[in-house]
Write a protein that holds these residues in place. Structure first.
Motif, PDB file in Angstrom:
ATOM      1  N   PRO A 497       0.847   2.014  11.321  1.00 29.15           N
ATOM      2  CA  PRO A 497      -0.300   1.086  11.240  1.00 29.15           C
ATOM      3  C   PRO A 497      -1.616   1.698  11.719  1.00 29.15           C
ATOM      4  CG  PRO A 497       1.626  -0.025  12.131  1.00 29.15           C
ATOM      5  CD  PRO A 497       1.970   1.426  12.074  1.00 29.15           C
ATOM      6  N   LEU A 498      -1.585   2.448  12.838  1.00 29.56           N
ATOM      7  CA  LEU A 498      -2.829   3.008  13.364  1.00 29.56           C
ATOM      8  C   LEU A 498      -3.409   4.054  12.422  1.00 29.56           C
ATOM      9  CD1 LEU A 498      -2.009   3.368  17.169  1.00 29.56           C
ATOM     10  CD2 LEU A 498      -3.494   1.680  16.063  1.00 29.56           C
ATOM     11  N   VAL A 499      -2.540   4.887  11.849  1.00 26.93           N
ATOM     12  CA  VAL A 499      -3.005   5.913  10.898  1.00 26.93           C
ATOM     13  C   VAL A 499      -3.558   5.239   9.641  1.00 26.93           C
ATOM     14  CG1 VAL A 499      -2.324   7.891   9.502  1.00 26.93           C
ATOM     15  CG2 VAL A 499      -1.373   7.603  11.791  1.00 26.93           C
ATOM     16  N   ALA A 500      -2.827   4.215   9.147  1.00 26.63           N
ATOM     17  CA  ALA A 500      -3.304   3.496   7.963  1.00 26.63           C
ATOM     18  C   ALA A 500      -4.658   2.852   8.227  1.00 26.63           C
ATOM     19  CB  ALA A 500      -2.275   2.446   7.557  1.00 26.63           C
ATOM     20  N   MET A 501      -4.821   2.262   9.422  1.00 25.83           N
ATOM     21  CA  MET A 501      -6.095   1.630   9.765  1.00 25.83           C
ATOM     22  C   MET A 501      -7.213   2.664   9.829  1.00 25.83           C
ATOM     23  SD  MET A 501      -7.060  -0.490  13.242  1.00 25.83           S
ATOM     24  CE  MET A 501      -6.888   0.994  14.237  1.00 25.83           C
ATOM     25  N   ASP A 502      -6.925   3.856  10.399  1.00 22.54           N
ATOM     26  CA  ASP A 502      -7.941   4.894  10.514  1.00 22.54           C
ATOM     27  C   ASP A 502      -8.368   5.375   9.129  1.00 22.54           C
ATOM     28  OD1 ASP A 502      -9.565   6.729  11.968  1.00 22.54           O
ATOM     29  OD2 ASP A 502      -8.111   8.305  11.532  1.00 22.54           O
ATOM     30  N   ILE A 503      -7.392   5.615   8.239  1.00 23.51           N
ATOM     31  CA  ILE A 503      -7.722   6.073   6.882  1.00 23.51           C
ATOM     32  C   ILE A 503      -8.533   5.005   6.147  1.00 23.51           C
ATOM     33  CG2 ILE A 503      -6.745   6.694   4.645  1.00 23.51           C
ATOM     34  CD1 ILE A 503      -4.390   7.943   6.120  1.00 23.51           C
ATOM     35  N   ARG A 504      -8.096   3.773   6.259  1.00 24.97           N
ATOM     36  CA  ARG A 504      -8.795   2.679   5.571  1.00 24.97           C
ATOM     37  C   ARG A 504     -10.237   2.552   6.065  1.00 24.97           C
ATOM     38  NH1 ARG A 504      -6.173  -3.327   4.955  1.00 24.97           N
ATOM     39  NH2 ARG A 504      -7.704  -4.198   3.505  1.00 24.97           N
ATOM     40  N   THR A 505     -10.419   2.670   7.396  1.00 29.65           N
ATOM     41  CA  THR A 505     -11.767   2.566   7.961  1.00 29.65           C
ATOM     42  C   THR A 505     -12.667   3.688   7.445  1.00 29.65           C
ATOM     43  OG1 THR A 505     -10.876   1.534   9.953  1.00 29.65           O
ATOM     44  CG2 THR A 505     -13.067   2.508  10.122  1.00 29.65           C
ATOM     45  N   GLU A 506     -12.121   4.905   7.405  1.00 28.84           N
ATOM     46  CA  GLU A 506     -12.916   6.041   6.933  1.00 28.84           C
ATOM     47  C   GLU A 506     -13.318   5.858   5.468  1.00 28.84           C
ATOM     48  OE1 GLU A 506     -14.226   8.660   8.320  1.00 28.84           O
ATOM     49  OE2 GLU A 506     -13.511   8.107  10.308  1.00 28.84           O
ATOM     50  N   LEU A 507     -12.352   5.427   4.625  1.00 27.95           N
ATOM     51  CA  LEU A 507     -12.648   5.284   3.205  1.00 27.95           C
ATOM     52  C   LEU A 507     -13.619   4.135   2.947  1.00 27.95           C
ATOM     53  CD1 LEU A 507      -9.093   5.880   1.708  1.00 27.95           C
ATOM     54  CD2 LEU A 507     -10.994   7.495   1.826  1.00 27.95           C
TER      55      LEU A 507
END
Length: 608
Positions: A497-507
């Motif tokens: 979840p944390l990695v997915a959230m970080d990628i989503r935020t960056e994109l």
């Protein structure tokens, strides 16, 4: 044989006599054969076995007495009981001759049916008993053959089995020792049979106590036992074994049948696994502690959050790449040249302006991680303030192996004039930490022509037999294109979840949208069935599930995608070597750059 009839033979030259006797004798289970002469009788006796032969005394040619003598002279017919049938007077001389010829009885004509049947009944029953005995003999012989075959198979299995088979009596005396036991323990069968298992040194006191406990009184069915114990090898001493025991009782005596497995390799594997788990826990905690220290020190000494993010991501990347290099070498050691090449590949160092010289050496894991941080800091400072900040700048990287250590010199030239900094920064502290905090192990000289760092390590370095030729690896990735991802639909397949959230935020921060996250294989396949995407980022493993179906679905839909994983190529789906790979952890610019390349590839494909 069970249904074979009992056979009687009647020999008489008068057909009427044959029919009369046949009528009197006939019964169920009895077959009566007729012979008109001695020669006919002999031919029949070569074919059949008879329980009784009724011979007429007076026959033309060979009479009954002569036929009886011929029968007694032949092995096959010698045991056939003979009753003479005669109409002659009861002459003692004749009777004596008949008994001398081998007869067991006489029947006189006219025949008394009761006498005939009673005497025939005796031989019929004897024939039945003989037939039954023959059948039982055949059955016993077959049982014996089956037993011998089963015993041979069992012996072959025990001799060729990886298990050792050993039999002990109630006194723990060795009664049987298989070939597998010979191979497993190095003792020949002849050396141990009849000896006490304990006195021979094969069984220690604790093991003997365990086996005596198995042989103790018990209620009900014979129990099955198992235990781990040490058993003696002829040359290796005590070896760990897994022992399975079965109690057998015969003639009031109990024996113990043992099946033994040598678990030496398994014990070694368990020890190695325990060591590896402990080492893994140690390394993970050390790595987390290093990351924590880098983050805390970076926050304290950074002027802004932007500066912190940039420096922290760079240092984290340096640690990550060093971990990848060590993983490829199973965390034993890794070449210094490979670490330098990796910095070039990332773009931290420029191969065209780097001059390196030194023998081939390998660094221990801890030394490798510290050296990775030091080289990253040296290269970053050179790019920001030193020789790499101007086109004509050069970095000289030289090292000399000293016993189990190394002396490494970083010397810059051709850059802006250098002066000592007013404050010592966190980067300088990281460079100093490469030597493990030893006093005087790291020194710096601030010459106007360029800074000179000297790093001396006293351990953790192994010189290789031959120098390695440093490969010319192209400079790192081109700088971020800065393209804004306006309105692009992107699928992120990530179970953390944390990695997915970080990628989503960056994109989404770069303008992409909508960004859809799928955390399982099924969720990803469902998302691809429901709508189309401009690009996708696919984790290499989703909660232990392979992502091959998702990769294949993306290829079928012609959706550009890349892998985002901590794994190398060897652990990713096969047949997708052309798909880009972003190694975790990754800096945001790399993520945006790869996504931009994917979108450009998608546009080019659509225009074809």
């Amino acid at each position: 044989m069970p249904n074979r009839p009992i056979r009687f033979l009647i020999v008489d030259d008068i057909p009427e006599n044959l029919l009369a006797l046949d009528a009197l004798l006939r019964r169920d289970g009895l077959a009566v054969d007729h012979a008109h002469s001695a020669s006919d009788a002999l031919e029949l006796m070569l074919v059949h076995d008879y329980a009784l032969a009724l011979l007429d005394v007076h026959m033309p040619g060979t009479d009954g007495y002569e036929l009886a003598e011929l029968m007694r002279s032949t092995e096959r017919t010698r045991g056939v009981p003979i009753i003479f049938v005669t109409a002659a007077e009861r002459d003692e001389t004749r009777r004596f001759r008949g008994y001398e010829a081998g007869a067991v009885d006489y029947i006189f004509k006219p025949i008394d049916p009761v006498v005939l049947k009673s005497k025939a009944e005796v031989f019929f029953r004897i024939g039945c008993q003989a037939r039954d005995l023959l059948r039982q003999r055949d059955e016993m012989q077959q049982i014996a053959r089956d037993r011998d075959r089963a015993a041979a198979q069992l012996r072959a299995h025990t001799d060729n089995s990886p298990l050792a088979f050993v039999t002990l009596d109630q006194d723990l005396t060795i009664c049987d020792w298989s070939k597998g036991a010979e191979r497993m323990f190095g003792h020949a069968t002849a050396d141990l049979l009849g000896r006490s298992a304990e006195d021979s040194g094969w069984l220690d006191r604790a093991g003997a106590a365990t086996l005596r406990g198995w042989l103790g009184p018990h209620d009900g069915a014979a129990p099955r036992h198992s235990a781990e114990t040490q058993l003696g090898h002829a040359s290796r001493g005590a070896i760990p074994c897994e022992v399975y025991g079965s109690i057998l009782t015969e003639a009031g005596r109990r024996t113990l049948s043992l099946q033994i497995l040598d678990i030496t390799e398994r014990k070694r594997a368990e020890e190695v696994r325990s060591l590896l788990i402990g080492e893994l826990n140690h390394r993970i905690k050390n790595t987390l502690a290093n990351v924590q220290a880098i983050a805390r020190q970076g926050l304290r000494r950074s002027g802004s959050l932007g500066d912190f993010e940039q420096s922290f991501n760079g240092r984290l990347q340096a640690l990550s790449r060093a971990h990848s290099i060590l993983s490829d070498s199973t965390w034993s050691s890794a070449p210094l040249d490979q670490l330098i090449d990796d910095q070039i590949r990332l773009g931290t160092l420029d191969s065209d302006r780097l001059r390196r010289r030194g023998p081939a050496v390998e660094l221990a894991p801890d030394t490798m991680l510290r050296m990775a941080l030091a080289l990253h800091e040296l290269a970053t400072n050179a790019v920001k303030y030193g020789a790499m900040s101007v086109p004509q700048g050069i970095v000289h990287l030289d090292w000399v192996a000293r016993n189990r250590g190394i002396s490494l010199t970083w010397r810059e030239s051709g850059g802006p004039p250098v002066s000592p900094p007013s404050d010592r920064g966190f980067g300088s502290d990281l460079i100093a930490a490469v030597a493990g905090g030893e006093e005087g192990a790291v020194s710096v000289e601030w010459h106007p022509a360029g800074v000179v760092w000297t790093l001396r390590l006293s351990e953790g370095v192994t010189a290789l037999a031959a120098p390695s030729a440093a490969a010319d690896i192209p400079a790192g990735q081109p700088p971020d294109k800065g393209v804004v991802l306006n309105g692009r639909r992107i699928l992120v397949v990530e179970d953390e979840p944390l990695v997915a959230m970080d990628i989503r935020t960056e994109l989404e921060g770069a303008g992409a949208g909508p960004v859809q996250v799928a955390r399982t294989v099924d969720a990803a396949l469902s998302a691809l069935n429901e709508r189309s995407f401009d690009a996708a980022l696919l984790d290499g493993n989703l909660k232990g599930q392979p992502v091959d179906p998702v990769a294949e679905a993306l290829r079928r839909s012609r959706t550009p995608f890349c892998f985002v994983s901590g794994y190398g190529r060897d652990h990713l789906p096969q047949g997708f070597d052309d798909v880009p790979l972003i190694q975790k952890p990754f800096p945001p610019p790399v993520l945006r750059r790869v996504v931009t390349d994917l979108l450009d590839a998608g546009l080019a494909r659509a225009a074809e």
